[in-house]
Motif scaffolding. Sequence first.
Motif, PDB file in Angstrom:
ATOM      1  N   GLU A  86      -6.254   2.640   4.297  1.00 33.34           N
ATOM      2  CA  GLU A  86      -6.296   1.288   4.856  1.00 33.34           C
ATOM      3  C   GLU A  86      -7.720   0.849   5.180  1.00 33.34           C
ATOM      4  O   GLU A  86      -7.986  -0.341   5.277  1.00 33.34           O
ATOM      5  CB  GLU A  86      -5.396   1.186   6.080  1.00 33.34           C
ATOM      6  CG  GLU A  86      -3.931   1.228   5.700  1.00 33.34           C
ATOM      7  CD  GLU A  86      -3.023   0.638   6.749  1.00 33.34           C
ATOM      8  OE1 GLU A  86      -3.539   0.150   7.764  1.00 33.34           O
ATOM      9  OE2 GLU A  86      -1.813   0.661   6.538  1.00 33.34           O
ATOM     10  N   SER A  87      -8.631   1.797   5.348  1.00 34.16           N
ATOM     11  CA  SER A  87     -10.016   1.394   5.578  1.00 34.16           C
ATOM     12  C   SER A  87     -10.647   0.878   4.288  1.00 34.16           C
ATOM     13  O   SER A  87     -11.583   0.094   4.322  1.00 34.16           O
ATOM     14  CB  SER A  87     -10.822   2.573   6.128  1.00 34.16           C
ATOM     15  OG  SER A  87     -10.980   3.570   5.137  1.00 34.16           O
ATOM     16  N   LYS A  88     -10.120   1.295   3.136  1.00 32.43           N
ATOM     17  CA  LYS A  88     -10.650   0.830   1.853  1.00 32.43           C
ATOM     18  C   LYS A  88      -9.982  -0.463   1.396  1.00 32.43           C
ATOM     19  O   LYS A  88     -10.623  -1.314   0.812  1.00 32.43           O
ATOM     20  CB  LYS A  88     -10.445   1.898   0.779  1.00 32.43           C
ATOM     21  CG  LYS A  88     -11.315   3.117   0.944  1.00 32.43           C
ATOM     22  CD  LYS A  88     -11.114   4.051  -0.223  1.00 32.43           C
ATOM     23  CE  LYS A  88     -12.024   5.256  -0.098  1.00 32.43           C
ATOM     24  NZ  LYS A  88     -11.898   6.147  -1.241  1.00 32.43           N
ATOM     25  N   PHE A  89      -8.674  -0.601   1.597  1.00 33.35           N
ATOM     26  CA  PHE A  89      -7.922  -1.755   1.128  1.00 33.35           C
ATOM     27  C   PHE A  89      -7.217  -2.419   2.300  1.00 33.35           C
ATOM     28  O   PHE A  89      -6.539  -1.743   3.064  1.00 33.35           O
ATOM     29  CB  PHE A  89      -6.858  -1.331   0.109  1.00 33.35           C
ATOM     30  CG  PHE A  89      -7.429  -0.663  -1.105  1.00 33.35           C
ATOM     31  CD1 PHE A  89      -8.046  -1.406  -2.091  1.00 33.35           C
ATOM     32  CD2 PHE A  89      -7.321   0.703  -1.261  1.00 33.35           C
ATOM     33  CE1 PHE A  89      -8.561  -0.791  -3.212  1.00 33.35           C
ATOM     34  CE2 PHE A  89      -7.847   1.327  -2.370  1.00 33.35           C
ATOM     35  CZ  PHE A  89      -8.471   0.587  -3.356  1.00 33.35           C
ATOM     36  N   PRO A  90      -7.343  -3.735   2.441  1.00 34.59           N
ATOM     37  CA  PRO A  90      -6.623  -4.433   3.515  1.00 34.59           C
ATOM     38  C   PRO A  90      -5.108  -4.354   3.307  1.00 34.59           C
ATOM     39  O   PRO A  90      -4.633  -4.247   2.174  1.00 34.59           O
ATOM     40  CB  PRO A  90      -7.098  -5.871   3.411  1.00 34.59           C
ATOM     41  CG  PRO A  90      -8.145  -5.916   2.383  1.00 34.59           C
ATOM     42  CD  PRO A  90      -8.187  -4.613   1.668  1.00 34.59           C
TER      43      PRO A  90
END
Length: 53
Positions: free
Chosen positions: A17-21
Amino acid sequence: MSRAEKPAPASIRARFESKFPRGLIIRLIAYLFVGHLFAFFVYLLFVLGGQNQ
């Protein structure tokens, strides 16, 4: 620093989730689902149309 002293790595979900919203993930899943439904519908049209020949 020994292995026991290292901090625990972040969970897989937190790293993901830190890479993709979150909204992007939901849209991606929705588009994949709708895209597969559309492809199935087109395939069904060809199968049913081929039986009538």
